[in-house]
Write an enzyme that holds these catalytic residues in place. Structure first.
Site, PDB file in Angstrom:
ATOM      1  N   ILE A  74     -11.544  64.502 -29.274  1.00 37.81           N
ATOM      2  CA  ILE A  74     -11.091  65.849 -29.621  1.00 37.81           C
ATOM      3  C   ILE A  74      -9.710  66.130 -29.039  1.00 37.81           C
ATOM      4  CG2 ILE A  74     -11.565  68.303 -29.203  1.00 37.81           C
ATOM      5  CD1 ILE A  74     -14.511  67.726 -29.534  1.00 37.81           C
ATOM      6  N   ASP A  75      -9.410  65.583 -27.869  1.00 40.95           N
ATOM      7  CA  ASP A  75      -8.097  65.811 -27.243  1.00 40.95           C
ATOM      8  C   ASP A  75      -6.957  65.509 -28.199  1.00 40.95           C
ATOM      9  OD1 ASP A  75      -8.290  66.806 -24.618  1.00 40.95           O
ATOM     10  OD2 ASP A  75      -8.895  64.868 -23.838  1.00 40.95           O
TER      11      ASP A  75
END
Length: 826
Positions: free
Chosen positions: A587-588
């Site tokens: 997700i980063d």
């Protein structure tokens, strides 16, 4: 409304299934006029998710095999700014709607093609590129995380459409950046191969460093190495894995039986905050606390609370104390306490729970849309937005089929949108000055992504690092590429003065932090307006949304967004067995890409109005995006029964991992299904097999022949089989050495650069920036990440400081040229 960020942009969305429609949805969510071109019979993606993806769009049904309808499509293109499609390579050209055809009627058109694999790839271009086929070939399903490897489970399947999510983010940002450069470069055709985007999104799972120091290996990695070296089986039970999890990076059970995930490692002070919130102040005071940037031989204790992981002798003691403390309160109470204490943690949730979560709804991360087919429909909100866009949290439902037909005459009566004919080859945002105040992964990804498009990025970090070298250096090798690096002490008047001068020369500032942290740093909307009304702040955080919610100022990281939005429970198989989703930075990295979309929209608005503002993205919004195909709910919705857990191998018999006689492969026949079996003599007798037993019977049959046999059997059909690759194998077959000269970014789907002249003194393998492939815009391969502080003197000199003044600032600690004696502490 004429003042929305993209209200002057018209988009033709030919996309089907997920990637193309997602790009159109992202642009419509920020105010673009998006006309969805549907085939007769409507979208091919027959799911309620298709209605969500169509929100804010109008629909026009055209049969592109019909000459009259093709002429209508070209007439619309002449009056539009952007065309999106995600067909197989060559399809649009065969229909008479290829890039040259579009430019013939509109020289300023920006066209986006999103094939599964690069159209120039001689091996892969013709592959039937369904989402899971892309994932399988790239290596997403193999070695799915440290847990699965230690349990001996390989391969695993996940329904998360990562390739489409990453590809859509690249697609949306690239068309907007190309629009910003249209006056210089003219129109452009951009290709974003979804497999290339997937490998870039999973960069941290195939990054490789020569002689990687053992201090950066987690307990699970150490155990994996031990078992491999000694020929021991990978047969750990899930319950045993908890002994190899760091106390500040794991799930705990609360009094209500719900898991609570803590990610409080690697950042100075976070472990102590977590312990004090739990009432364990004495234990917090006992933690060894010293610089993580010392070499291990110089450590005054066996481990430091500023460095991940916790030392082996203290791991069980700290975990036991935390387990007991969490059992004294329910999860919702701990969530409130951790949020107030700025200790990163969140309760585990199912996706359906997140869609009804009070914060998700209040913040606009989840929206309620009046859908004509499904009624009140909760949907994922924006993945990128501008803070002062009042309609960012207001959505119009998707169209009824062919609802643009009534307006077609009006649209086609508009004059063709003129655009100057330009033939420039520059970077889309060449000369844009970016001041980067971010750290860890998501925030720095913004600047490194902008650098490939020509931005000049200056990174400011503190003289005393708050983030350990695992996050700042190891992950920074990718996320900090292409930047100038300066170290300042913002607690001193001299450091503040230097920052003020950097802000004065910047077009864009990037930061990762909550509204509370933003305002404390002096970057509130009011102050930005006074400093420079054209300045754009790109703000990324964990749980922020278009509106304020009860958790807007809660801290969080990638895995916490996974836990909050339902990813970890889905991947692990239930509330008792949640697991982080296999890949570092899932997700980063995506959130950094989404922040680039919001910046691109803000630049488009500024070009039109002169107005700056705050461009936003959030980890939780990206958590929605990777679950887009099932991120919706309504009364009467079917069960959330997508594949989940450790034993998942696919969606159904016709979209599934199977083992051939010589290795694992993925079989995809999502459309032909039974007909696909009838077309293959070896499988024809199984075509009428009951669904409930078909997977098992197919598994037996596929195991009788090698992969090459099955590949030949399905050749030339829309069904396919593909060998399961691994991320490491994909990396190793795509390496090009930096020392060999120019790096080719345009032919193969995958490209990895071995930086064998890296300033850290070790070579590093990093995925090349080749997911975005424009015809005219120039892509720059960013240079290696400099050692933090390398450019302190150069940047201060550029700001007008005399060399003697710079010496004095460094001597007094207002500035610095390094964090440690070595680039990568050992």
């Amino acid at each position: 409304m004429t003042d929305r960020p993209l209200s002057n942009i018209r988009v033709l969305d030919f996309g089907q299934y997920l990637a193309g429609p997602l790009v159109g949805m992202m642009l419509a969510d920020m105010g673009a006029e998006v006309i969805r071109i549907d085939p007769p019979g409507g979208p091919r993606f027959k799911s309620p998710a298709s209605d969500m993806l169509a929100r804010g769009k109008s629909s026009l049904v055209l049969d592109l095999k019909n000459a009259d309808d093709r002429a209508v499509a070209l007439d619309l293109a002449a009056r539009s700014d952007v065309v999106i499609e995600n067909f197989r390579p060559g399809v649009m050209k065969r229909l008479g709607l290829g890039p040259d055809d579009l430019r013939a009627v509109n020289p300023g058109i920006i066209s986006l093609s999103m094939p599964g694999f690069a159209s120039t790839d001689p091996e892969l271009a013709g592959l039937a590129a369904w989402e899971a086929v892309i994932a399988a070939r790239t290596g997403q399903f193999t070695d799915m995380g440290l847990n699965r490897r230690l349990m001996g489970i390989n391969p695993s399947f996940t329904p998360l459409a990562l390739a489409s999510a990453y590809g859509a983010a690249f697609g949306a940002m690239s068309v907007l950046f190309a629009l910003a450069a249209r006056d210089r470069n003219g129109g452009d055709h951009i290709e974003v191969p979804l497999a290339s985007a997937l490998l870039e999104g999973l960069i941290y799972n195939c990054e490789q460093i020569e002689d990687y120091p053992a201090r950066y290996k987690s307990p699970r990695e150490v155990e994996l190495d031990r078992r491999t070296a000694n020929g021991l089986p990978m047969n750990l039970r899930f319950e045993e894995l908890s002994e190899f999890l760091d106390p500040f990076y794991r799930t705990y059970t609360c009094a209500d039986g719900r898991g609570f995930y803590v990610v409080a490692c690697s950042i100075a002070g976070h472990p102590q905050r977590a312990l004090r919130t739990l009432g364990l102040s004495d234990l917090a005071n006992e933690l060894p606390d010293f610089s993580a940037y010392l070499d291990c031989k110089d450590w005054p204790a066996a481990w430091s609370a500023r460095n991940y992981p916790v030392g082996a002798k203290d791991r069980a003691r700290i975990s036991s104390a935390m387990k007991a403390a969490f059992l004294t309160r329910p999860s919702h109470e701990w969530e409130a306490l951790f949020g107030a204490a700025k200790a990163p943690g969140t309760a585990q949730r199912f996706t359906q729970e997140w869609l009804a979560d009070p914060h998700a709804l209040a913040s606009g991360l989840v929206l309620v849309v009046d859908d004509p087919r499904y009624g009140k429909m909760r949907q994922m909100g924006n993945v990128a937005w501008i803070a002062d866009d009042a309609l960012a949290a207001v959505k119009q439902p998707g169209p009824t089929l062919d609802n643009a037909r009534d307006q077609l005459g009006t649209i086609l009566s508009e004059r063709v949108r003129p655009a100057p004919v330009r033939t420039g080859k520059g970077g889309w945002i060449e000369g844009l000055k970016v001041l980067d105040l971010t750290n860890v992964i998501a925030g720095p990804t913004i600047g490194s992504t902008l650098a490939r498009f020509g931005a000049e990025v200056t990174l400011v970090q503190p003289v005393e690092p708050s983030v350990d070298p695992w996050n700042a250096v190891v992950f920074g090798l990718h996320a900090q590429r292409g930047k100038k690096s300066i170290l300042l002490n913002l607690k001193t008047p001299e450091g503040k003065d230097a920052l003020t001068k950097l802000i004065a020369e910047a077009d864009v500032i990037t930061m990762n932090g909550t509204d509370e942290q933003r305002d404390k740093l002096g970057l509130s909307p009011e102050r930005l307006e006074k400093m420079n009304p054209r300045l754009i702040l790109v703000q990324l955080d964990a749980f922020g949304g278009p509106l304020r919610g009860p958790k807007s100022d809660h801290l969080g990281y990638d895995d916490l967004a996974q836990a909050a939005t339902g990813v970890m429970v889905r991947f692990g198989g239930g509330m008792a067995t949640p697991e982080e989703h296999a890949h570092f930075g899932t997700i980063d990295v995506l959130t950094g890409f989404c922040a680039c979309i919001s910046l691109a929209a803000a630049l488009e608005r500024r070009n039109r109005t002169g107005k700056g503002g705050i461009a936003r993205a959030a980890l939780a919004a990206a958590g929605n995006l990777i679950q887009a195909q099932f991120m919706y709910d309504f009364e009467g919705r079917g069960p959330f029964d997508e594949p989940f857990g450790r034993e998942a191998r696919g969606w159904a018999p016709f979209y599934h991992c199977y083992e051939a006689a010589d290795g694992w492969m993925f079989f995809a026949a999502p459309e032909e299904q039974r007909e696909a079996l009838r077309a293959v003599p070896d499988l024809a007798d199984l075509a009428d097999q009951p669904e409930i037993t078909l997977s098992a019977v197919l598994a037996e049959r596929f195991a009788t022949r090698p992969f090459a046999h099955w590949a030949a059997a399905f050749a030339g059909t829309s069904s396919t089989v593909v060998l399961l690759g691994s991320l490491h194998a994909t990396r190793d077959t795509a390496i090009q050495r930096e020392s060999d000269g120019a790096i080719d970014l345009t032919q193969a789907t995958f490209r990895v650069i071995r930086h064998d002249r890296h300033p850290m003194g070790r070579w590093a393998d990093l995925v090349a920036p080749n997911a975005v492939r424009p015809e005219r815009g120039r892509i720059t391969i960013p240079g290696p990440m400099p050692e933090y502080g390398t450019h302190t003197r150069e940047v201060l000199g550029r700001l007008g400081y005399h060399p003697e003044t710079i010496d004095a600032m460094i001597g007094a600690g207002a500035a610095s040229e390094s964090w440690s004696g070595k680039y990568l502490p050992e």
